[in-house]
Design a protein around this motif. Sequence first.
Motif, PDB file in Angstrom:
ATOM      1  N   ARG A 274      42.185  55.016  25.773  1.00 60.83           N
ATOM      2  CA  ARG A 274      41.493  53.856  25.393  1.00 60.83           C
ATOM      3  C   ARG A 274      39.567  53.434  26.171  1.00 60.83           C
ATOM      4  O   ARG A 274      39.598  54.206  27.439  1.00 60.83           O
ATOM      5  N   VAL A 275      39.406  52.716  24.975  1.00 59.13           N
ATOM      6  CA  VAL A 275      37.300  52.598  25.578  1.00 59.13           C
ATOM      7  C   VAL A 275      38.079  51.535  26.392  1.00 59.13           C
ATOM      8  O   VAL A 275      38.211  50.103  26.954  1.00 59.13           O
ATOM      9  N   ASN A 276      37.486  52.028  27.998  1.00 56.96           N
ATOM     10  CA  ASN A 276      37.181  51.180  28.967  1.00 56.96           C
ATOM     11  C   ASN A 276      36.034  51.157  30.068  1.00 56.96           C
ATOM     12  O   ASN A 276      35.755  52.795  29.508  1.00 56.96           O
ATOM     13  N   VAL A 277      35.728  50.621  30.303  1.00 60.29           N
ATOM     14  CA  VAL A 277      34.385  51.038  30.546  1.00 60.29           C
ATOM     15  C   VAL A 277      34.018  49.609  31.795  1.00 60.29           C
ATOM     16  O   VAL A 277      33.899  48.278  32.074  1.00 60.29           O
ATOM     17  N   ARG A 278      34.610  50.387  32.988  1.00 58.25           N
ATOM     18  CA  ARG A 278      34.691  49.830  34.671  1.00 58.25           C
ATOM     19  C   ARG A 278      33.993  49.957  35.048  1.00 58.25           C
ATOM     20  O   ARG A 278      33.414  51.077  35.538  1.00 58.25           O
ATOM     21  N   ILE A 297      34.601  54.219  35.203  1.00 56.45           N
ATOM     22  CA  ILE A 297      34.728  55.191  33.759  1.00 56.45           C
ATOM     23  C   ILE A 297      33.968  54.860  32.439  1.00 56.45           C
ATOM     24  O   ILE A 297      33.515  52.995  32.636  1.00 56.45           O
ATOM     25  N   HIS A 298      34.321  55.368  31.897  1.00 52.52           N
ATOM     26  CA  HIS A 298      33.261  55.373  30.506  1.00 52.52           C
ATOM     27  C   HIS A 298      33.602  55.611  29.618  1.00 52.52           C
ATOM     28  O   HIS A 298      34.478  56.662  29.108  1.00 52.52           O
ATOM     29  N   PRO A 299      33.361  55.387  28.225  1.00 59.08           N
ATOM     30  CA  PRO A 299      33.734  55.728  27.172  1.00 59.08           C
ATOM     31  C   PRO A 299      33.291  57.651  27.220  1.00 59.08           C
ATOM     32  O   PRO A 299      32.197  57.853  27.972  1.00 59.08           O
ATOM     33  N   THR A 308      28.957  63.656  36.096  1.00 60.65           N
ATOM     34  CA  THR A 308      29.255  62.189  36.998  1.00 60.65           C
ATOM     35  C   THR A 308      30.198  62.367  37.897  1.00 60.65           C
ATOM     36  O   THR A 308      29.465  62.086  39.849  1.00 60.65           O
ATOM     37  N   GLY A 309      31.762  62.609  38.119  1.00 62.03           N
ATOM     38  CA  GLY A 309      31.978  62.691  39.294  1.00 62.03           C
ATOM     39  C   GLY A 309      31.609  64.247  39.938  1.00 62.03           C
ATOM     40  O   GLY A 309      31.508  63.787  41.109  1.00 62.03           O
ATOM     41  N   ILE A 310      31.387  65.310  39.645  1.00 58.31           N
ATOM     42  CA  ILE A 310      30.653  66.704  40.098  1.00 58.31           C
ATOM     43  C   ILE A 310      29.144  65.500  40.967  1.00 58.31           C
ATOM     44  O   ILE A 310      29.326  66.347  41.884  1.00 58.31           O
ATOM     45  N   GLN A 311      28.367  65.422  40.099  1.00 59.35           N
ATOM     46  CA  GLN A 311      27.256  64.909  40.548  1.00 59.35           C
ATOM     47  C   GLN A 311      27.536  63.650  42.236  1.00 59.35           C
ATOM     48  O   GLN A 311      26.483  64.187  43.016  1.00 59.35           O
ATOM     49  N   PRO A 342      23.493  52.782  40.508  1.00 58.74           N
ATOM     50  CA  PRO A 342      22.825  52.918  39.841  1.00 58.74           C
ATOM     51  C   PRO A 342      22.918  53.583  38.539  1.00 58.74           C
ATOM     52  O   PRO A 342      22.669  53.634  37.534  1.00 58.74           O
ATOM     53  N   VAL A 343      22.834  55.205  39.333  1.00 52.76           N
ATOM     54  CA  VAL A 343      23.781  56.497  38.946  1.00 52.76           C
ATOM     55  C   VAL A 343      25.104  56.580  37.442  1.00 52.76           C
ATOM     56  O   VAL A 343      25.419  56.074  36.329  1.00 52.76           O
ATOM     57  N   ALA A 344      26.029  55.068  38.066  1.00 53.12           N
ATOM     58  CA  ALA A 344      27.509  54.570  37.372  1.00 53.12           C
ATOM     59  C   ALA A 344      26.657  53.440  36.470  1.00 53.12           C
ATOM     60  O   ALA A 344      27.496  54.108  35.795  1.00 53.12           O
ATOM     61  N   ALA A 345      26.119  52.578  36.589  1.00 58.30           N
ATOM     62  CA  ALA A 345      25.717  51.693  35.448  1.00 58.30           C
ATOM     63  C   ALA A 345      24.610  52.776  34.924  1.00 58.30           C
ATOM     64  O   ALA A 345      25.586  51.799  33.473  1.00 58.30           O
ATOM     65  N   TRP A 346      23.973  53.349  34.677  1.00 59.70           N
ATOM     66  CA  TRP A 346      23.696  54.534  33.552  1.00 59.70           C
ATOM     67  C   TRP A 346      24.378  54.486  32.880  1.00 59.70           C
ATOM     68  O   TRP A 346      24.303  54.756  31.758  1.00 59.70           O
ATOM     69  N   THR A 347      25.377  55.440  33.453  1.00 62.74           N
ATOM     70  CA  THR A 347      26.516  56.102  32.459  1.00 62.74           C
ATOM     71  C   THR A 347      27.319  55.635  31.628  1.00 62.74           C
ATOM     72  O   THR A 347      27.257  55.110  30.770  1.00 62.74           O
ATOM     73  N   LEU A 348      27.665  54.516  32.114  1.00 62.28           N
ATOM     74  CA  LEU A 348      28.280  52.782  31.330  1.00 62.28           C
ATOM     75  C   LEU A 348      27.580  52.373  30.701  1.00 62.28           C
ATOM     76  O   LEU A 348      28.105  52.711  29.689  1.00 62.28           O
TER      77      LEU A 348
END
Length: 519
Positions: A274-278, A297-299, A308-311, A342-348
Amino acid sequence: MTDGVARNEDVLIAGAGPTGLTLAVELARRGAGVRIVDAAPVPHRESRGKGLQPRTLEVLEDVGITERALAAGTTRLPFRKYFDGTHVNDTDPFADARPTPDAPYERGVLIGQWQVEKLLRERLAEFGVDVESGTEVTGFEQDEDGVTAFLADGGRIRAGYLVGCDGGRSRVRKAMGVRFDGTTDETQSMVVGDVEAEGISRDVWHQWFASDGAGVMLCPMPGTNSFQFQSGPELDADGEPLPPSLESFQRIFDRYAGVPGVTLTDPTWLSVWRVNVRMADRLRVGRVLLAGDAAHIHPIAGGLGMNTGIQDAYNLGWKLALATAGLADPGLLDTYEEERLPVAAWTLGISTELYARVREAVREPGTGVEAAAPPPMGTGYRWSSLAEPTATGDPATVGDPDVPRPGDRAPDAPCLDASGNPVRLFQVYADPRFTLLGFGAEVAGAVGKLGAEYEGLVQAFAIDGGDLRDHEGHAHRAYGVTDPALVLVRPDNHMALLTRDPDEVTEYLSRIVLITPKE
């Protein structure tokens, strides 16, 4: 079961997915005591996130598994698109990409997530650490000296730090009291799974789309007989999604692919996405931290999740290792959140945009999932307090926008070692310490002195001064160096400092580590 309070480790990691395993390797190779537990009784064999991006390959080269990942996966798999049953085209978005001296991986690798985890488990075992399966962290208490983690079986584990890498439903995050802000769109879902399919070519990623925007995709997973199946869900008479099953997968395939005589068999994974953006509002509460899906978590568009998790883990590992050794300034661990939120926000943001782009693109005959090709990941942290501009000693190229600056990813370059053998800077950086490069004979003496003073923290090399030879000039060009310069590279292969002044190297190190230089 863990009875009583188990032995005290430096770090306890909850969750043995790609994020937790990468962090465990990073800590273990730096000499930290690490214990990693996972709620699942056995490792899964599900393709899930199925791609490693070029920057992640650079990270995993440092971790020690990139060659194995390239051998297990594939870097070349064309997209074959069909529209309303007709073959439209075969495309390779990276057909013209070529490696360069400063960036050796021009494209990512297609590989199942379970295979990445297997390689990381094997690498971790080389340091004498095994995953403790069937062990779930359900909560914790912390004090000034450490964390006591509570387990589902009633046991407890004591550690200096706890890192929650336990996925989107993270029990560690919930126990931290951290918000997980965002949305879940129940109206947008996808069924995914791993199946076998005789009679379908394994040389391309098949994508059957229809003018109504629906369709089905079969991606052959390297090293297996399986394809990853992706589609919108089958609906019941009331328009509600049916749960995934082999039978529903077959009906969806028959409807959109229209390839007679192909039977899907041997399902080893059936799931709903499902589409989760959190995103968590914090990544650290005292001695407890979050990484990977537990933090964001994101599309799925763009394949950014596992990467992203590895980084995240790569950024956190060296900082946590210094903290457990008592060598980190108290503020160093705060830079993990400063750099990665900020990287997480960019990823989302970018994955949500890419998902919308793909949903629109599949309605057109000429495009498909290649519309989700993301921009490069992991290019740097120029905003970080660890990337403060140097005060007085910048080389002449300081104003060139193409020259890497403090906080940026440190480029690769081919060189020769002291014996005249080929060596890449990335191979040099694989050492878990900081790396100091000295360009020019004028700074060679300072390089040797700093390397001796900070022997346990810094490895030092004089470029063209006996340690490394930039025989083709690639290192000078990659770092924009035309005059004598000192380049300090962080243990996670980002530039820390670019200067001419040796005192600025000493001053920088004194701000982030508690170590007295040798006389």
